[in-house]
Design an enzyme around this catalytic site. Structure first.
Site, PDB file in Angstrom:
ATOM      1  N   ASP A   1       0.879  -0.955  -0.078  1.00 16.03           N
ATOM      2  CA  ASP A   1       0.178   0.374   0.106  1.00 16.03           C
ATOM      3  C   ASP A   1       1.003   1.288   0.316  1.00 16.03           C
ATOM      4  O   ASP A   1       1.264   1.632   1.256  1.00 16.03           O
ATOM      5  CB  ASP A   1      -0.897   0.335   0.845  1.00 16.03           C
ATOM      6  CG  ASP A   1      -1.969   1.445   1.539  1.00 16.03           C
ATOM      7  OD1 ASP A   1      -1.491   2.108   0.616  1.00 16.03           O
ATOM      8  OD2 ASP A   1      -1.646   1.115   2.629  1.00 16.03           O
TER       9      ASP A   1
ATOM     10  N   LYS B   1       2.940  11.450  -3.769  1.00 14.50           N
ATOM     11  CA  LYS B   1       2.408  10.743  -4.696  1.00 14.50           C
ATOM     12  C   LYS B   1       1.508  11.483  -5.216  1.00 14.50           C
ATOM     13  O   LYS B   1       0.141  11.115  -5.917  1.00 14.50           O
ATOM     14  CB  LYS B   1       0.681   9.783  -3.477  1.00 14.50           C
ATOM     15  CG  LYS B   1       0.533   8.705  -4.005  1.00 14.50           C
ATOM     16  CD  LYS B   1      -0.487   7.986  -3.246  1.00 14.50           C
ATOM     17  CE  LYS B   1      -1.575   7.108  -3.499  1.00 14.50           C
ATOM     18  NZ  LYS B   1      -1.989   6.562  -2.381  1.00 14.50           N
TER      19      LYS B   1
ATOM     20  N   GLU C   1      -7.299   0.883  -4.504  1.00 14.69           N
ATOM     21  CA  GLU C   1      -6.944   0.350  -3.110  1.00 14.69           C
ATOM     22  C   GLU C   1      -9.047   0.152  -2.512  1.00 14.69           C
ATOM     23  O   GLU C   1      -8.590  -0.923  -1.137  1.00 14.69           O
ATOM     24  CB  GLU C   1      -6.452   1.994  -2.591  1.00 14.69           C
ATOM     25  CG  GLU C   1      -5.548   2.317  -2.239  1.00 14.69           C
ATOM     26  CD  GLU C   1      -5.317   3.874  -2.190  1.00 14.69           C
ATOM     27  OE1 GLU C   1      -6.268   4.879  -2.372  1.00 14.69           O
ATOM     28  OE2 GLU C   1      -3.921   3.745  -2.796  1.00 14.69           O
TER      29      GLU C   1
ATOM     30  N   ASP D   1     -12.584   5.808   2.853  1.00 16.52           N
ATOM     31  CA  ASP D   1     -10.998   6.041   2.259  1.00 16.52           C
ATOM     32  C   ASP D   1     -10.727   7.113   2.944  1.00 16.52           C
ATOM     33  O   ASP D   1     -11.028   7.559   2.115  1.00 16.52           O
ATOM     34  CB  ASP D   1     -10.625   5.146   1.237  1.00 16.52           C
ATOM     35  CG  ASP D   1      -8.644   5.284   1.819  1.00 16.52           C
ATOM     36  OD1 ASP D   1      -8.541   5.453   2.754  1.00 16.52           O
ATOM     37  OD2 ASP D   1      -8.633   4.667   1.030  1.00 16.52           O
TER      38      ASP D   1
END
Ligand code: AMP
Length: 609
Positions: A9, A71, A172, A194
């Site tokens: 992850d 990211k 994800e 999330d």
């Protein structure tokens, strides 16, 4: 030795690695015992690369050379509003690369974003290898469901640079649902909420006992996450300080970095307790050079008040996603919470209130995505595994045609892998070529969407002007990677491209980065050996120092004894003087000498005592 595929992850703020062990996925802790590693990379003044916790620990004093939240930049063009937003917010230098891409300057070297991500992947790979005791070269890496093609490809490049074969990229939420449904034998429609450090994602999924995990619909906000909550706290503290001292702490980079850490710490504490104190002594000096301190009580209700609209924004997106999927709240049978921010009580309350049920407990929000990736990795190795993942495309795919309008070929939320064709008529203008622009996005004006690639369909009949019929076929494979084919229905001529060939890095660039990463991996191992040797010298020195007085007392009476003691002292002094050497071999020689002395000392003490 069993081949293993690790699940990574790769988060905006934290990364996590897991692996299947005897049919069960486990999260792997690093040497420090932490199961999550900060997604931070730094280069020290001496040119040393630091990754993870050690990078985070020195971030305050080396802010300009410490990269986090890379990211948010991956796979993006330099001239994009998102990159501009990040530039205004981070202390490190973002510069334009040779392909209009984003590069990050750390000290005197400019790095591509995949290269920065590769340093994190390399670290996670090393954590897994330490644990497993053998090399690992295959991984499943997760990305937000929202990532477009370029972002996925850049993530793949990062894997390649790190020496990892990324055998599958999965979303994800899909990974989270996999971990949730693993071994449960259930058929359920679930929502995966999330909220991480940098992004918010909401996905509706079907989990089936047949091993099919299907994403029904997904949405989110790539610029909404824990950092925004931290920013609210920082603003609140800064404003409070300003009204008290008339000084704007934002002007001071060091103060700001300390505020950032304190804000995050306070936020996390307030998930457990209802009140905390923010205490930052010597935060800045006053105009009269007095040291000023920042000290404030901060309650959970205050935090909830100043962040209520952020939580509300996530709920609005949840509502929209339900509507898009044509579902009622009551049809959602479970809610899986993912991301560190879902530990915040007001987030949990808002989610429970919206869906009218308590979110599922028992899956660890920081670990669930990596676990799912590891489950998928193990399934990909095992031919007999029955698990099938069905993802959906996060964005509409299509082409821009004459006049700049965007024509849809594959609608948003279509199940992948998929292939669809559509025939377009385009005006020929008497020319023999037609340009096809491949785009991703939901806007009807082509320009507003993301250009994935373009190609020319050449060799059309050049006869009189008129219309040409072109059949365009889009293919999306299981990784979400797109290829496009165009066919002139008049002549039967075909042309195709894989859109991902247009990664931001060239093959040569990647090769150079791979070499660089490999030499770093070697340097890292050598450095570790050096540290281990140094540690051993220290332990031996401490042990000998403890024995010294006793030995001296026992043997100092004889010439032979004095001789031995002098010799031992020389050995110890030399080893002490060489502690800082960078040469592992020299340290090993010291270890041998010291070990001899230790044996001799123990012998003396043992014999007499
Ligand atoms: P992730 O990206 O999933 O690793 O989530 C990281 C985010 O979760 C960061 O913004 C953290 O500050 C936040 N976070 C971690 N633990 C907690 C906690 N106990 N309470 C509130 N926020 C947290």
């Amino acid at each position: 030795m069993m081949e293993k595929v690790i699940g990574i992850d790769l988060g905006t703020f934290n990364s996590c690695v897991a692996v299947g062990e005897g049919g069960t996925p486990v999260v792997i802790a690093n040497r420090g015992g932490y199961k999550v590693t900060p997604s931070m990379v730094a280069i020290t003044e001496a040119g040393k690369r630091l990754v993870g916790h050690i990078a985070k620990r020195q971030a305050v004093t080396n802010a300009e050379n410490t990269v986090y939240a890379a990211k948010r930049l991956i796979g993006r063009k330099f001239r994009s509003p998102q990159v501009e937003a990040v530039m205004g917010n981070v202390p490190y230098r973002i510069v334009e690369g040779p392909h209009e891409d984003v590069r990050i300057q750390i000290r005197d070297k400019v790095h591509s974003v995949p290269e920065i991500s590769s340093m994190l992947l390399q670290e996670m790979k090393a954590v897994a290898e330490d644990y497993l005791g053998h090399a690992v070269d295959k991984a499943v890496v997760t990305v937000p469901a929202y990532f477009n093609d370029g972002q996925r490809q850049a993530t793949r490049d990062a894997g390649a640079i790190a020496g990892l074969d990324v055998i599958r990229i999965i979303n994800e939420p899909t990974a989270a649902a996999l971990a949730y449904g693993f071994g449960k034998n259930i058929d359920r429609r679930v929502a995966v909420y999330d909220l991480g450090g940098g992004t918010f994602d909401i996905s509706l999924m079907e989990v089936s006992s047949q091993g099919v995990f299907k994403v029904i619909s997904t949405s989110g906000d790539t610029m909404l996450g824990g950092e925004d909550f931290d920013q609210r706290i920082i603003d609140w503290l800064v404003e409070g300080f300003k009204s008290e001292h008339d000084i704007d702490l934002r002007q001071d980079r060091m103060a700001l970095q300390r505020l950032k850490d304190a804000a995050e710490k306070a936020k996390c504490e307030l998930s457990m307790v209802t009140e905390t104190e923010v205490n930052l002594p010597f935060i800045i000096s006053s105009a009269r050079s007095e040291a000023l301190h920042l000290q404030r009580q901060f309650t959970r209700s205050q935090l909830e008040l100043i962040t209520a609209d952020l939580v509300e924004r996530t709920i609005a997106i949840c509502a929209q996603t339900l509507e898009d999927a044509g579902l009622e709240k009551e049809e959602i049978e479970d809610i899986i919470l993912v991301g560190g921010m879902t530990r915040m009580p007001s987030v949990q309350r808002a989610v429970a209130k919206f869906y009218g049920r308590e979110p599922c407990k028992g899956v660890h929000p920081d670990e669930v995505v990596a676990l799912g990736a590891a489950i998928q990795g193990a399934a990909l190795l095992d031919d007999g595994a029955e698990m099938i993942l069905l993802d959906v495309t996060p964005h509409t795919l299509g082409i821009m045609v004459h006049g700049g309008t965007f024509e849809e070929v594959i609608p948003q939320n279509s199940t992948v892998p998929t292939s669809r064709s559509k025939v377009f008529t385009t005006v020929r203008d008497g020319q023999t070529t037609v340009k096809i622009l491949i785009m991703q996005g939901e806007h009807e004006r082509g320009r507003e969407n993301v250009l994935l690639g373009e190609f020319q369909l050449t060799g059309l009949r050049s006869a009189a002007a008129g219309v040409v019929e072109v059949e365009v076929t889009f293919d999306i494979n299981a990784d979400g990677i797109v290829s496009v084919q165009a066919k002139d229905l008049d002549t039967g001529k075909e042309q195709s491209i894989t859109v991902t060939a247009s990664s931001d890095l060239t093959k040569d660039e990647i090769d150079i980065m791979v070499d660089d990463a490999q030499s770093h991996a070697i340097a890292r191992r050598e450095d570790e050996e050096l540290q281990v040797a140094r540690q051993e010298v220290e332990t031996l020195l401490a042990d000998i120092a403890k024995l010294f007085p006793k030995v001296e007392e026992m043997v100092a009476g004889s010439d032979f004894g004095r001789d031995a003691i002098d010799k031992a002292r020389t050995v110890v002094d030399r080893a002490k003087g060489l502690m800082t050497t960078g040469d592992t071999q020299v340290l090993r020689e010291q270890i041998e000498g010291l070990a001899r002395t230790q044996r001799m000392f123990k012998g003396v003490v043992g014999r007499v005592g």
